[in-house]
Design a protein around this motif. Structure first.
Motif, PDB file in Angstrom:
ATOM      1  N   ARG A  82      30.616  44.764  41.482  1.00 40.79           N
ATOM      2  CA  ARG A  82      31.958  44.197  41.434  1.00 40.79           C
ATOM      3  C   ARG A  82      32.572  44.438  40.070  1.00 40.79           C
ATOM      4  N   GLN A 110      36.355  43.770  37.870  1.00 43.27           N
ATOM      5  CA  GLN A 110      37.695  43.182  37.801  1.00 43.27           C
ATOM      6  C   GLN A 110      38.361  43.659  36.529  1.00 43.27           C
ATOM      7  N   ASN A 162      43.859  36.087  37.478  1.00 44.32           N
ATOM      8  CA  ASN A 162      42.878  35.307  38.232  1.00 44.32           C
ATOM      9  C   ASN A 162      42.976  35.737  39.692  1.00 44.32           C
ATOM     10  N   PRO A 163      41.964  36.453  40.229  1.00 44.91           N
ATOM     11  CA  PRO A 163      42.084  36.985  41.592  1.00 44.91           C
ATOM     12  C   PRO A 163      42.281  35.917  42.651  1.00 44.91           C
ATOM     13  N   ASP A 164      41.766  34.720  42.404  1.00 42.78           N
ATOM     14  CA  ASP A 164      41.936  33.662  43.396  1.00 42.78           C
ATOM     15  C   ASP A 164      43.388  33.206  43.514  1.00 42.78           C
ATOM     16  N   VAL A 165      44.159  33.408  42.453  1.00 37.53           N
ATOM     17  CA  VAL A 165      45.546  32.932  42.429  1.00 37.53           C
ATOM     18  C   VAL A 165      46.540  34.085  42.454  1.00 37.53           C
ATOM     19  N   ASP A 166      46.240  35.156  41.700  1.00 35.76           N
ATOM     20  CA  ASP A 166      47.242  36.180  41.431  1.00 35.76           C
ATOM     21  C   ASP A 166      47.144  37.417  42.320  1.00 35.76           C
ATOM     22  N   LYS A 167      46.109  37.536  43.127  1.00 35.24           N
ATOM     23  CA  LYS A 167      45.983  38.707  43.992  1.00 35.24           C
ATOM     24  C   LYS A 167      47.175  38.795  44.946  1.00 35.24           C
ATOM     25  N   GLU A 172      40.600  44.597  41.608  1.00 39.27           N
ATOM     26  CA  GLU A 172      39.188  44.357  41.885  1.00 39.27           C
ATOM     27  C   GLU A 172      38.630  45.520  42.694  1.00 39.27           C
ATOM     28  N   LYS A 199      35.135  46.127  44.781  1.00 36.31           N
ATOM     29  CA  LYS A 199      33.897  45.532  45.271  1.00 36.31           C
ATOM     30  C   LYS A 199      33.181  46.547  46.159  1.00 36.31           C
TER      31      LYS A 199
END
Length: 720
Positions: free
Chosen positions: A294, A296, A303-308, A317, A319
């Motif tokens: 992985r 990033q 922040n991938p949880d918020v900004d993706k 990202e 993976k």
């Protein structure tokens, strides 16, 4: 063979074989077999082994020799030692092959296979973009897709793994690397164009019973490698190899708001099984490997949880999950040691999910490979041949933004390769394969290698060969997604992305001369290679707002010249230096242009010194590598705003790496080193970094290091 061995006369490993009153000799392999150069003036062959009677036999013809040795009644203790060469060039092989051994790999922090070429002048290592920091390799002025990259002679880094695949093999797993310049062997397939790289992995029977390596560097990278090997019985050995790396610290030394190096984590586990039966002639290897990788990258606060998927903060990202299996089974006919057959089988499942800002790129690549090889002779051992059948199957599921580019490829082929060696001054290898491919059609692949020895320690080689491949335009150019460039495919109705297959001829000559200066060994190599494309999928990024793929119309030629000198001026002190000149040009829509980001001139120098080993194995080792990279042409940016325009050419720059190793004993050592000690950094590597969702964002024009100096330290511990 041992005449008194109760197990049906097993072969003796390590017996000395040499011609009487000469310095021409060799040793037997683990099965007791050997090959030795011959001249008509050589009449008597001496065979010796510690604890056995020395025999001298008269040679009357070139037929295979079967000889038995008998034990001596008394045995005096004797110790023989030799220093293993870290690199070697063969004077006897027909092909132009350069071998890098494990000792050479330890001269630098080669944490993975992509980083194993820093001390090798034949391979150029470059960064592909300003975000992922992934290193890409080149040879003869061409990128890695034009190389056949194999693992134990099974094609491995191809298709979906082309960009990141070299980073999936940890450096401690590698036993040696064989680098072949120019056309490779037809045995390995039709895809090789500029050369071949084969990585031999450590073997359970010869690797340490336990090994651990720890590593850390200044840019937050931590790694751990462990090897566990166990002998189960006289025929079976197994090994478990585990690798983990982590980079969790954020760095932005150039202040552009983007990470200088990606956040990353990788778990990589391999299980190897080895079966050897010297009595029956069977040997086999089984490999199972799983990888979870992985990365990033992007802006510091992403922040991938918020900004993706948002247009607030740019991020990316990548993976990857990969499973692969390979098996090699070989059989040597007990009564005919020159005759053997082998079967290679491999399966891989590569699954990558990734996005670059608002662009999605997913690819799943399932691959099957099989190759059957039969080896024998025609008359005597001067005339050898290999023949066999091969099969490949590739299933691609590829999503580029919202468009599917799925396809299946399969091929079946037959090959024949003839090798002649008069054992004195001339040898040749001529190969031809016929393949039927569902998308590339039916075609022939010829390859020819010649070797001539005009005088002592002088070797002249020449080669010519043809290669054909399907270009995976997105998988091989993933760095271009990290830009605002629009993608354009100028289809001509071809079977792969609407484009035709790539076809090229490679021609080359090489001269190797060994010498002694002040009674110290050295050698000089001069080679010239040209790759001439009949067709090439041109990757055109001369328009800063577009990346265009189209079939070649006109000429595309890569010329490569290299001169290399190796010398040991004093004992345990080695110098390697090289100069390389590249002239790589392609006919683009806008005209004939030099390849962008390709320096015409490169200079390389490596110096290594090690102190004499003490009785417990302790010593010091010092290594340093210098590279000068000349000016490079940059892609055209004249249509950008003035602040985002780049000059036509870069300035040249120098890089310096160094490492010091303290070996405390045969079991434990520590090392410290530095990469890019001269602290070279490219200014403004990301165009439009202040507006990554704008029309001029581009992170692909990278010609120098991004991070600057990076210092590291590590240790190695092993139990035999």
């Amino acid at each position: 063979m041992d005449k008194n061995n109760p197990k049906d006369n097993l072969g003796v490993f390590g017996a000395n074989v040499y011609w009487l009153n000469t310095n021409i000799g060799t040793t037997t392999n683990e099965k007791g077999w050997f090959e030795i150069p011959y001249k008509p003036t050589y009449k008597k062959l001496v065979i010796s082994f510690v604890g056995y009677k020395t025999d001298t036999i008269e040679i009357k013809n070139l037929k295979p020799i079967h000889h038995f040795i008998t034990e001596e009644n008394t045995l005096d203790e004797i110790a023989i030692s030799a220093r293993k060469q870290a690199t070697s060039k063969s004077f006897l092989q027909t092909q132009n092959v350069f071998t890098v051994n494990s000792e050479e790999l330890l001269k630098a922090a080669c944490c993975n296979l992509a980083e194993s070429f820093e001390t090798n002048p034949s391979i150029d290592v470059n960064f592909s973009d300003a975000l992922t920091g992934t290193r890409q390799i080149q040879m003869l002025g061409l990128n890695s897709p034009y190389l056949l990259i194999a693992q134990e002679n099974i094609p491995m880094v191809r298709g979906a793994s082309q960009v990141y695949g070299l980073t999936f093999t940890p450096g401690t797993w590698v036993e040696s690397i064989q680098i072949t310049k120019g056309a490779g062997s037809v045995v390995n397939g039709f895809e090789s164009i500029s050369g071949q790289i084969n990585a031999e992995l450590v073997k359970p029977y010869s690797d340490n019973k336990f090994f651990i390596n720890g590593y850390g560097n200044r840019n937050g990278r931590l790694e751990l490698n462990t090897h566990f090997n166990q002998k189960l019985n006289e025929k079976w050995q197994t090994g478990l190899y585990a690798h983990g790396d982590l980079r969790s610290q954020k760095f932005d030394n150039n202040g552009d708001g983007f990470l200088d190096a990606p956040l990353a984590e990788q778990i990589n586990v391999m299980n190897r099984w080895q079966f050897t039966n010297n009595e029956t002639g069977w040997v086999s290897f089984l490999n199972f490997r799983f990888l979870n990788d992985r990365k990033q990258t992007g802006q510091l606060n992403f922040n991938p949880d918020v900004d993706k998927g948002s247009t607030t903060i740019w991020g990316s990202e990548i993976k990857t999950k990969r499973f692969d299996f390979s098996a090699k089974v070989g059989y040597v006919f007990p009564e005919l040691p020159f005759q053997s057959m082998g079967l290679q089988i491999a399966y891989s499942n590569h699954n990558q999910d990734s996005y670059f800002g608002l662009r999605n790129y997913d690819i799943k690549h399932e691959s099957v490979y099989a190759n059957y090889i039969f080896n024998s002779i025609i008359g005597d051992t001067r005339h050898k041949f290999k023949t066999g059948l091969s099969f490949t199957y590739d299933d691609y599921k590829e999503l580029v933004e919202t468009t599917n580019f799925d396809r299946d490829e399969n091929s079946i082929g037959a090959f024949f390769e003839y090798a002649y060696d008069n054992t004195e001054n001339f040898s040749l290898t001529a190969g031809l394969r016929l393949d039927r491919h569902n998308l590339l059609g039916t075609f022939l692949t010829p390859r020819l290698h010649l070797r001539y020895v005009p005088w002592e320690k002088g070797v002249l080689r020449a080669s010519i060969g043809r290669g054909k491949r399907s270009a995976n335009i997105f998988a091989e150019n993933q760095q271009l997604f990290a830009s605002s460039r629009q993608i354009a495919i100028q289809s001509t109705g071809g079977n792969i992305y609407g484009l035709d297959p790539e076809i090229a001829w490679n021609y080359g000559v090489s001269f190797l001369q060994g010498f002694r200066l002040f009674n110290r060994k050295g050698d000089v190599t001069i080679d010239y290679y040209q790759t001439n494309f009949e067709n090439q999928v041109v990757v055109d990024w001369e328009n800063p707002q577009e990346i265009s793929f189209y079939n070649l119309t006109g000429s595309s030629i890569a010329n490569s010249f290299q001169i290399e000198i190796n010398y040991e001026p004093i004992k345990r002190f080695n110098i390697r230096t090289a100069y390389k000149f590249f002239d790589v040009s392609t006919d683009y829509i806008s005209g004939n242009l030099a390849k962008p980001l390709q320096p015409k001139h490169r200079y390389f120098a490596n110096a290594s010194f090690e102190t004499k080993k003490s009785d417990n194995g302790s010593q010091w080792k010092f290594d340093t590598t210098y590279n000068f990279i000349g000016t490079q042409r940059l892609p055209n940016t004249s249509s950008n705003p003035i602040a985002l325009q780049l000059p036509s050419y870069t300035k040249g720059y120098s890089l310096l790496n160094a490492q010091i190793t303290k070996v405390f004993s045969d079991k434990f050592e520590v090392y410290i080193g530095g990469e890019n000690i001269t602290n070279v950094q490219q200014e403004n590597p990301i165009l439009g970094s202040e507006n990554p969702f704008g029309a001029n964002f581009d992170s692909t024009i990278v010609y120098a290091p991004i991070f600057g100096s990076a210092y590291y330290a590590g240790f190695r511990f092993k139990i035999d």
